[in-house]
Design a protein around this motif. Structure first.
Motif, PDB file in Angstrom:
ATOM      1  N   ASP A  89       0.705  -1.271  -0.140  1.00 48.79           N
ATOM      2  CA  ASP A  89      -0.012  -0.039  -0.056  1.00 48.79           C
ATOM      3  C   ASP A  89       0.695   1.228  -0.019  1.00 48.79           C
ATOM      4  OD1 ASP A  89      -2.933   1.102   0.083  1.00 48.79           O
ATOM      5  OD2 ASP A  89      -2.269   1.688   1.878  1.00 48.79           O
ATOM      6  N   ASP A  90       2.003   1.102   0.744  1.00 53.74           N
ATOM      7  CA  ASP A  90       2.700   2.375   0.832  1.00 53.74           C
ATOM      8  C   ASP A  90       3.371   2.590  -0.578  1.00 53.74           C
ATOM      9  OD1 ASP A  90       2.525   3.023   3.605  1.00 53.74           O
ATOM     10  OD2 ASP A  90       4.315   2.121   4.151  1.00 53.74           O
ATOM     11  N   ASP A  93       0.780   4.310  -2.738  1.00 55.54           N
ATOM     12  CA  ASP A  93       0.850   5.742  -2.129  1.00 55.54           C
ATOM     13  C   ASP A  93       1.876   6.643  -2.277  1.00 55.54           C
ATOM     14  OD1 ASP A  93      -1.913   5.247  -1.913  1.00 55.54           O
ATOM     15  OD2 ASP A  93      -1.646   5.003   0.512  1.00 55.54           O
ATOM     16  N   HIS A  94       3.185   5.935  -2.928  1.00 54.36           N
ATOM     17  CA  HIS A  94       4.188   6.576  -3.058  1.00 54.36           C
ATOM     18  C   HIS A  94       4.817   7.024  -1.814  1.00 54.36           C
ATOM     19  CE1 HIS A  94       3.792   6.162  -7.433  1.00 54.36           C
ATOM     20  NE2 HIS A  94       2.740   6.660  -7.402  1.00 54.36           N
ATOM     21  N   ASP A  95       4.464   6.565  -0.726  1.00 52.72           N
ATOM     22  CA  ASP A  95       5.039   6.824   0.606  1.00 52.72           C
ATOM     23  C   ASP A  95       6.282   6.393   0.963  1.00 52.72           C
ATOM     24  OD1 ASP A  95       2.733   8.326   1.285  1.00 52.72           O
ATOM     25  OD2 ASP A  95       1.830   6.792   2.246  1.00 52.72           O
ATOM     26  N   GLU A 173      -8.497  -2.978  -3.224  1.00 48.91           N
ATOM     27  CA  GLU A 173      -7.300  -2.116  -3.192  1.00 48.91           C
ATOM     28  C   GLU A 173      -7.352  -1.383  -4.569  1.00 48.91           C
ATOM     29  OE1 GLU A 173      -4.552   0.743  -2.149  1.00 48.91           O
ATOM     30  OE2 GLU A 173      -4.941  -1.139  -0.798  1.00 48.91           O
ATOM     31  N   VAL A 177      -7.979   2.618  -5.706  1.00 49.68           N
ATOM     32  CA  VAL A 177      -7.078   3.529  -6.712  1.00 49.68           C
ATOM     33  C   VAL A 177      -8.052   3.971  -7.984  1.00 49.68           C
ATOM     34  CG1 VAL A 177      -5.266   3.616  -8.082  1.00 49.68           C
ATOM     35  CG2 VAL A 177      -5.260   2.348  -5.938  1.00 49.68           C
ATOM     36  N   SER A 180      -9.996   6.922  -6.767  1.00 53.32           N
ATOM     37  CA  SER A 180      -9.267   8.122  -6.724  1.00 53.32           C
ATOM     38  C   SER A 180      -9.050   8.814  -8.045  1.00 53.32           C
ATOM     39  CB  SER A 180      -7.982   7.725  -5.982  1.00 53.32           C
ATOM     40  OG  SER A 180      -8.484   7.413  -4.500  1.00 53.32           O
ATOM     41  N   ASP A 259      -6.438  12.057   4.730  1.00 58.54           N
ATOM     42  CA  ASP A 259      -7.171  11.675   3.450  1.00 58.54           C
ATOM     43  C   ASP A 259      -7.550  12.863   2.705  1.00 58.54           C
ATOM     44  OD1 ASP A 259      -6.746   8.960   4.583  1.00 58.54           O
ATOM     45  OD2 ASP A 259      -8.814   8.635   5.038  1.00 58.54           O
ATOM     46  N   GLU A 262      -4.838  13.694   0.545  1.00 59.50           N
ATOM     47  CA  GLU A 262      -4.424  12.803  -0.483  1.00 59.50           C
ATOM     48  C   GLU A 262      -5.447  12.725  -1.512  1.00 59.50           C
ATOM     49  OE1 GLU A 262      -3.312   9.446   1.623  1.00 59.50           O
ATOM     50  OE2 GLU A 262      -1.731  10.696   2.980  1.00 59.50           O
ATOM     51  N   LYS A 264      -8.222  11.030  -1.289  1.00 61.91           N
ATOM     52  CA  LYS A 264      -8.973   9.855  -1.488  1.00 61.91           C
ATOM     53  C   LYS A 264     -10.467   9.955  -1.394  1.00 61.91           C
ATOM     54  CE  LYS A 264      -5.360   7.429   1.059  1.00 61.91           C
ATOM     55  NZ  LYS A 264      -5.011   6.403   2.342  1.00 61.91           N
ATOM     56  N   HIS A 289      -4.725  19.738  -0.486  1.00 59.27           N
ATOM     57  CA  HIS A 289      -3.161  19.380  -0.379  1.00 59.27           C
ATOM     58  C   HIS A 289      -2.494  20.642   0.007  1.00 59.27           C
ATOM     59  CE1 HIS A 289      -3.877  20.885  -4.502  1.00 59.27           C
ATOM     60  NE2 HIS A 289      -2.307  21.055  -4.435  1.00 59.27           N
TER      61      HIS A 289
END
Length: 351
Positions: A89-90, A93-95, A173, A177, A180, A259, A262, A264, A289
């Protein structure tokens, strides 16, 4: 997060799996050993709620841990499954951080930069390492179930539970996406389905069922616990959506309104789309944001749309369904109490 009693046997089973991964990694070069070390850090800490839920369900159905050596490895599989999903998941989300420290992708970005990679190369290596670490954790979770000391019939049912958890969570998942990215397709019904699939099955339904299967619960009881587990998981995820939009930093584990920053498209936002206030909400979300003032404006716009009130009503209705399922005469009294306590704990998290 909901707290359940800790089980040293679960911790030992997780530690044994991580030790096995590290031992294999050490044979395959320094880069892979570094990946094993990062994976080991990713599995540390946390409340280990999902494996504790397996054990709590097992005990609620009268299971005896001393006579079921496969209990803790099977329970541990659900923690490794959860960690795998978090790691992947990270990446989605590019975390590069989790709770203020570098995650696996972040660690390998830093490793790449120290060794001379440019920014693009470091990002590529970081995401590749995280994907591979998640893959290893998924494999180890399946391996734990495959080698658990349980009878063949139980093993087949447990494999089916993990299989469902992986497939349904992946579908959730992907839908999350898509919602979003393809915002016009994000209906309230679709986002509710995505919320259920993404979290409810692997976090509640499958662990509760796994414990019941290991305790040799009758079929009628399995059906009741399956129904209640799905309802609990949905309510839990919807509460998480409220926390992601309105919760405190302590509740969310990050800045309030994460959220919203981001963008979401959660059930909360989908419910706002059905109101006359949607244009204002949409404009506010588009700017969220940019900083805390814009986040606060998005929170106010959502509150005034009435969407949070409607979502809380869905949560309360779902928790009432849990309590109705918990009263099923097919369940032993201890299982009923467990479900009621879980419903109360979920309700207590509502911001």
């Amino acid at each position: 997060m909901i707290t359940l009693p800790a089980h040293p046997g679960i911790d030992a089973a997780i530690d044994a799996s991580v030790a096995r991964i590290l031992a294999r990694a050490g044979e395959l070069g320094p880069g892979f050993l570094a990946l094993g070390d990062a994976l080991s850090r990713a599995t540390r800490g946390g409340k280990r709620f999902r494996p504790a839920l397996v054990a709590a369900s097992f005990e609620a159905f009268g299971g005896d841990p001393a006579r079921t050596p496969g209990l803790y490895p099977v329970a541990a599989a659900f923690e490794l499954l959860h960690t795998a999903f978090v790691v992947h998941d990270d990446v989605i989300d590019h975390d590069t951080e989790r709770r203020g420290v570098p995650n696996i992708a972040g660690e390998f970005r830093q490793r790449a930069r120290v060794r001379g990679a440019d920014a693009d190369g470091a990002a590529l290596l970081g995401e590749a390492a995280a994907i591979l670490a998640g893959d290893l954790l998924l494999h180890e979770a399946l391996r734990l179930v495959a080698f658990a000391d349980v009878d063949p019939i139980a093993r087949e049912r447990l494999h089916a539970l993990v299989d469902d958890a992986v497939f349904i969570s992946a579908a959730g998942e992907l839908a999350d996406v898509e919602n979003s990215v393809l915002t016009e397709d994000a209906t309230a019904e679709g986002t509710l389905e995505a919320a259920f699939n993404k979290t409810a099955v692997y976090s509640f339904q499958a662990p509760l069922l796994a414990g019941a299967v290991l305790a040799d619960a009758p079929e009628t009881a399995l059906q009741a616990i399956e129904r209640a587990g799905g309802q609990l998981g949905l309510a839990f995820q919807l509460v998480d959506d409220l926390i992601g939009a309105f919760g405190t930093q302590e509740q969310a584990g990050r800045e309030s309104g994460g959220d919203l920053r981001e963008s979401k498209r959660t059930p909360l936002v989908a419910l706002a789309r059905d109101t006359p206030s949607w244009a204002r909400v949409n404009d506010a979300l588009a700017l969220a944001h940019t900083g805390p003032i814009a986040v606060r404006e998005a929170q106010v716009a959502l509150e005034q749309s009435g969407a949070p009130v409607r979502l809380r009503a869905v949560i309360y209705e779902t928790l009432e369904q849990v309590r109705a399922s918990a009263a099923d005469p097919a369940l032993p009294g201890t299982a009923t109490v467990l479900l009621e306590e879980l419903a109360a704990a979920v309700e207590g998290r509502i911001p």
